[in-house]
Enzyme design. Structure first.
Site, short mmCIF file in Angstrom:
data_model
loop_
_atom_site.label_atom_id
_atom_site.label_comp_id
_atom_site.label_asym_id
_atom_site.label_seq_id
_atom_site.Cartn_x
_atom_site.Cartn_y
_atom_site.Cartn_z
CD GLU A 194 -4.50 6.16 3.50
OE1 GLU A 194 -3.73 6.03 2.54
OE2 GLU A 194 -5.52 5.46 3.64
NE ARG A 205 -8.43 -9.49 -5.26
CZ ARG A 205 -9.56 -8.93 -4.87
NH1 ARG A 205 -10.62 -8.97 -5.67
NH2 ARG A 205 -9.68 -8.33 -3.71
CE LYS A 241 -4.38 -1.57 1.98
NZ LYS A 241 -4.21 -2.99 1.71
#
Length: 445
Positions: free
Chosen positions: A200, A293, A116
Site C-alpha cells: 500500500e 471490537r 485487510k
C-alpha cells in the site's frame, strides 16, 4: 438486559467491563490465568474461574476452557474485550452455537474486516476512500515488486491478517522491499497463521484518525465522533484524543459519513472503529482498517459524548435500544487518553516487575482505568498496559493542563513505566499546538 456476563479477557479492560456490568445489576464472571489470580479484575468479579497457565494460548485464547467456564457458572453472555479472541470469527460463531449471547459484531462482519485486502475492496465498493494498494495478496516477491512499482515508493508492507500495528514495515525503494517482504511474510505466518501480504502507498507525513461506530439493534449504524491517534511508537498508539485538532467541521462530516457507510456495507452491529489515515496537506483521508471490537481508547469518546460504550454494547447484544437519541448526539469538550505502560520511557522496551507503589491521580475531569494495584506483579506474558489515564476539559487547552497535573500526581514504583515520556510530551510545542503527525515520537527521540 443480560443477567450474567462472562468477561473473556484480563487486566484493565476486564475490570472496566465488570464495573459497568455490576452497575447494571449484571452478574459478572471473570476468567483468569494462574499468573493473574491476584489482579483486581479477579477480585472484583462476582465469580472467577482459572482457565489455565500464564501462556495465553492455554488460558485467554483457550476456547474450550472459556466455554466450559461459561457453562459451569451459568453465564448467559460473553464479552471478549479487545485482543485475544475478540476478533476471532470462529469463537464468535461457537459462542452463539452454544446458545450464548455474543457481545460484539456478527461473525460475518468480523471475517469480512479481518483480512485487510478484502476489507479494502469492500470499502472501495461502498464508496469509502482507500489508499492506492493491492487488491489481492502479493503472493511472492516478484508480485510485491511489481505492485510497488505501480503504486510508487515509498510503500507500506502489511500482513493482510494483522492488526494493532503489528506486521508492518516501510520500504523506501526496491532493495528495502526485498528485505522487508520476507520479514513481514514470516511474521504474519508465525503470528496470524496467514502469510498474505498487502502492498500500500506509504504517506511520510500522515495523521491517524478513527471514528467510533455503533451498530444498533434496529439495524442503524451511528457514528460517535472521531479520535486522533497519531502519537505512536512502532505503529502502536500511546495517546488518543477527541475531537481531533486536525479535523474541521466539514472534514468531520465526511469522516463520519464514510464510517457509517463502512458499517452499513457489512451489516455491522455493536461497537466498532473505522480507522483512517489523513493527509494533512490535502485533507484527503483513506480507509486503513476496521476494528470489530471495543477499542482500548474508547474512554475518550465516552467522556466527550457522555455515554457508556460497554453498556451500549450490552444493550445492542440484548436487542435493546440505546440510552441516547441517535439523532441528537452532541459532543462536549475535549478528552485525552494516555496509555501508561510498563516500559522504558526512552526506548519503550517492556519492563515488568512488582508494583511497590501505585497512587492514582484524582481531580475534576480525571479518570483512571487501571489493571493493577500496589503489590501486584506485572508479568512478561501479556501486553505492557498498566492503566489508561483519561482527562477531560471544556477545551483542548484545559484537557492538556489537567493531563499535566494528573501525570505529575500518578505515582508508580517498581516496574519501568512511561509516565516521564508523557510529562515530556505534554510540554512539547508540536503536540500542544495540535499540528502533529505519526512521526512526533521519533522527532522527540
Amino acid at each position: 438486559m443480560i443477567e450474567s456476563l462472562l468477561v473473556a479477557n484480563r487486566g484493565e479492560i476486564a475490570r472496566r467491563i465488570i464495573r459497568t456490568a455490576k452497575r447494571l445489576g449484571v452478574r459478572a464472571v471473570a476468567v483468569h490465568s494462574e499468573a493473574d489470580a491476584d489482579l483486581p479484575f479477579v477480585v472484583e468479579a462476582d465469580e472467577a474461574v482459572c482457565v489455565g497457565p500464564a501462556n495465553p494460548a492455554q488460558s485467554y485464547r483457550n476456547v474450550e476452557a472459556i466455554l466450559a467456564a461459561a457453562e459451569a457458572t451459568g453465564a448467559q453472555a460473553i464479552h471478549p474485550g479487545y485482543g485475544f479472541l475478540s476478533e476471532n470469527a470462529d469463537f464468535a460463531r461457537t459462542v452463539q452455537a452454544r446458545g450464548l449471547v455474543w457481545v460484539g459484531p456478527g461473525a460475518d462482519a468480523i471475517t469480512a474486516m479481518g483480512d485487510k485486502i478484502n476489507a479494502r475492496n469492500l470499502m472501495a465498493a461502498a464508496g469509502v476512500p482507500v489508499a492506492p494498494g493491492t487488491t489481492e495478496p502479493a503472493t511472492d516477491l516478484d508480485a510485491a515488486v511489481a505492485a510497488a512499482t505501480g503504486i510508487g515508493y515509498p510503500v507500506m508492507v502489511k500482513a493482510a491478517a494483522g492488526g494493532g500495528g503489528m506486521g508492518m514495515a516501510v520500504a523506501a525503494d526496491e532493495a528495502a522491499l526485498r528485505t522487508e517482504y520476507d520479514k513481514v511474510r514470516a511474521f504474519a505466518e508465525r503470528m496470524f497463521g496467514d502469510g498474505s501480504v498487502l502492498i500500500e502507498r506509504y504517506f511520510p507525513r500522515v495523521r491517524h484518525v478513527e471514528v467510533q461506530i455503533l451498530g444498533l439493534a434496529d439495524g442503524r449504524v451511528v457514528a460517535l465522533g472521531e479520535r486522533e491517534c497519531s502519537v505512536q511508537r512502532r505503529n502502536q498508539k500511546l495517546v488518543e484524543e477527541s475531537p481531533s485538532p486536525a479535523v474541521s467541521p466539514e472534514l468531520r462530516a465526511r469522516f463520519l459519513a464514510a464510517a457509517v457507510r463502512a458499517g452499513e456495507a457489512v451489516g455491522y452491529r455493536n461497537a466498532g472503529t473505522v480507522e483512517c489515515l489523513l493527509d494533512p496537506a490535502t485533507q484527503e483521508f483513506f480507509f486503513l482498517e476496521m476494528n470489530t471490537r471495543l477499542q482500548v481508547e474508547h474512554p475518550v469518546t465516552e467522556l466527550v459524548y457522555g455515554v457508556d460504550l460497554v453498556e451500549e454494547q450490552l444493550r445492542v447484544a440484548a436487542g435493546l435500544p440505546p440510552t441516547f437519541d441517535p439523532d441528537a448526539l452532541t459532543p462536549r469538550g475535549h478528552a485525552i487518553e494516555l496509555r501508561i505502560n510498563a516500559e522504558d520511557p526512552k526506548r519503550f522496551l517492556p519492563g515488568p516487575g512488582v508494583i511497590g507503589t501505585w497512587v492514582e491521580p484524582t481531580g475534576e475531569g480525571v479518570r483512571v482505568d487501571s489493571g493493577y494495584v500496589a503489590g501486584n506483579t506485572v508479568t512478561p506474558f501479556y501486553d505492557s498496559l498498566l492503566a489508561k489515564l483519561v482527562v477531560a476539559g471544556a477545551d483542548r487547552a484545559e484537557a492538556i493542563e489537567r493531563a499535566r497535573t494528573a501525570v505529575a500526581g500518578f505515582a508508580v514504583a517498581g516496574p519501568k513505566n512511561n509516565l516521564p515520556f508523557f510529562a515530556e510530551l505534554l510540554d512539547n510545542e508540536e503536540f500542544v499546538s495540535g499540528d502533529y503527525d505519526t512521526g512526533i515520537v521519533g522527532r522527540m527521540r
